[in-house]
Design a protein around this motif. Structure first.
Motif, short mmCIF file in Angstrom:
data_model
loop_
_atom_site.label_atom_id
_atom_site.label_comp_id
_atom_site.label_asym_id
_atom_site.label_seq_id
_atom_site.Cartn_x
_atom_site.Cartn_y
_atom_site.Cartn_z
N ALA A 140 -7.91 9.55 -3.82
CA ALA A 140 -8.27 9.83 -2.43
C ALA A 140 -7.53 8.91 -1.48
O ALA A 140 -7.09 9.32 -0.39
N ALA A 141 -7.34 7.65 -1.87
CA ALA A 141 -6.60 6.70 -1.04
C ALA A 141 -5.16 7.14 -0.86
O ALA A 141 -4.60 7.05 0.24
N VAL A 142 -4.55 7.64 -1.93
CA VAL A 142 -3.16 8.11 -1.85
C VAL A 142 -3.05 9.28 -0.88
O VAL A 142 -2.13 9.35 -0.06
N ARG A 143 -4.01 10.19 -0.94
CA ARG A 143 -3.95 11.39 -0.08
C ARG A 143 -4.10 11.05 1.40
O ARG A 143 -3.72 11.84 2.25
N ARG A 144 -4.64 9.88 1.69
CA ARG A 144 -4.78 9.49 3.10
C ARG A 144 -3.46 9.06 3.73
O ARG A 144 -3.36 8.97 4.95
N VAL A 145 -2.46 8.78 2.94
CA VAL A 145 -1.22 8.19 3.44
C VAL A 145 -0.28 9.27 3.98
O VAL A 145 0.00 10.27 3.30
N SER A 146 0.19 9.06 5.17
CA SER A 146 1.15 9.98 5.78
C SER A 146 2.43 10.01 4.96
O SER A 146 2.95 8.98 4.53
N GLY A 147 2.96 11.22 4.74
CA GLY A 147 4.20 11.39 3.98
C GLY A 147 3.99 11.76 2.54
O GLY A 147 4.94 12.14 1.85
N VAL A 148 2.76 11.68 2.03
CA VAL A 148 2.47 12.07 0.65
C VAL A 148 2.37 13.59 0.56
O VAL A 148 1.60 14.21 1.29
N THR A 149 3.15 14.19 -0.33
CA THR A 149 3.16 15.65 -0.48
C THR A 149 2.49 16.12 -1.77
O THR A 149 2.11 17.27 -1.88
#
Length: 217
Positions: free
Chosen positions: A52-61
């Motif tokens: 969930a933390a990764v998905r919050r980051v702008s630029g993650v596809t």
């Protein structure tokens, strides 16, 4: 503020920032926004929260969660003890249907039974996910629903139009075949992607959601 950054570095910073994640044994592999997590965490909720933390980051596809749950000795429980605890947790949740049951094998909790809505199935997972001794949750709950595909499409499309996280110019398409909703198109963040999927699952009569929505930046 500017969102221009190295995605891999930003993901690492977000994992370190999240108080529910111990990033000490987590390695981030980033390839143009396609992010994989490798390493170990101490609990199943931490495993879920890291993604969930990764998905919050702008630029993650895209996110690939390859973390392993390595339970400390103090957190380990016998199959019988964890099975009892999981079924007690299901029984105490007013959101979980009575016919759903849990069985634990080596820290893996298997959920079986039937539900009339995805929210009930999700509630069962949430009821057991945070128990001491859980390494993973296997959701084998069957959804049993009946609905008119036209009504389902209208319900999903109306939700997409209402929800604040889904922008008015979002490129999302809804197609319903019997009780299966297929979502396609493009969104600009994982927050928007998850909102689109949640809107589809919340519509009455949905048995399956096929996710063909791409996150583009």
């Amino acid at each position: 503020m500017s969102k221009t950054h190295d995605v891999g570095v930003a993901v690492g910073a977000e994992l370190a920032f999240d108080p529910l994640v111990d990033d000490w044994n987590i390695t981030v592999v980033n390839l143009n926004g396609d992010v994989a997590l490798q390493g170990t965490v101490a609990s199943y909720p931490e495993y879920v929260e890291a993604a969930a933390a990764v998905r919050r980051v702008s630029g993650v596809t895209a996110v690939h969660n390859h973390l392993k749950v390595d339970l400390p000795d103090a957190y380990r429980r016998s199959d019988a003890s964890l099975t009892t605890a999981a079924n007690d947790a299901l029984m105490w949740s007013v959101l979980v249907p009575e016919n759903i049951e849990a069985t634990a094998v080596d820290g893996n909790v298997y959920l079986e039974g039937s539900a009339g809505h995805r929210a009930q199935s999700d509630a069962a997972v949430e009821a057991v996910a945070g128990l001491t001794g859980v390494r993973n949750v296997k959701n084998d709950i069957r959804l049993v629903v009946e609905a008119d595909p036209i009504d389902v499409t209208l319900r999903v499309q109306s939700a997409l139009d209402r929800w604040a996280l889904i922008l008015d110019d979002s490129d999302v398409y809804v197609d319903t075949d019997h009780d299966t909703v297929t979502l396609s198109g493009h969104v600009r963040s994982w927050a928007e992607h998850d909102a689109v999927l949640n809107a589809a699952w919340m519509a009455a009569g949905v048995l399956e959601v096929r996710d063909d929505v791409l996150v583009t930046v």
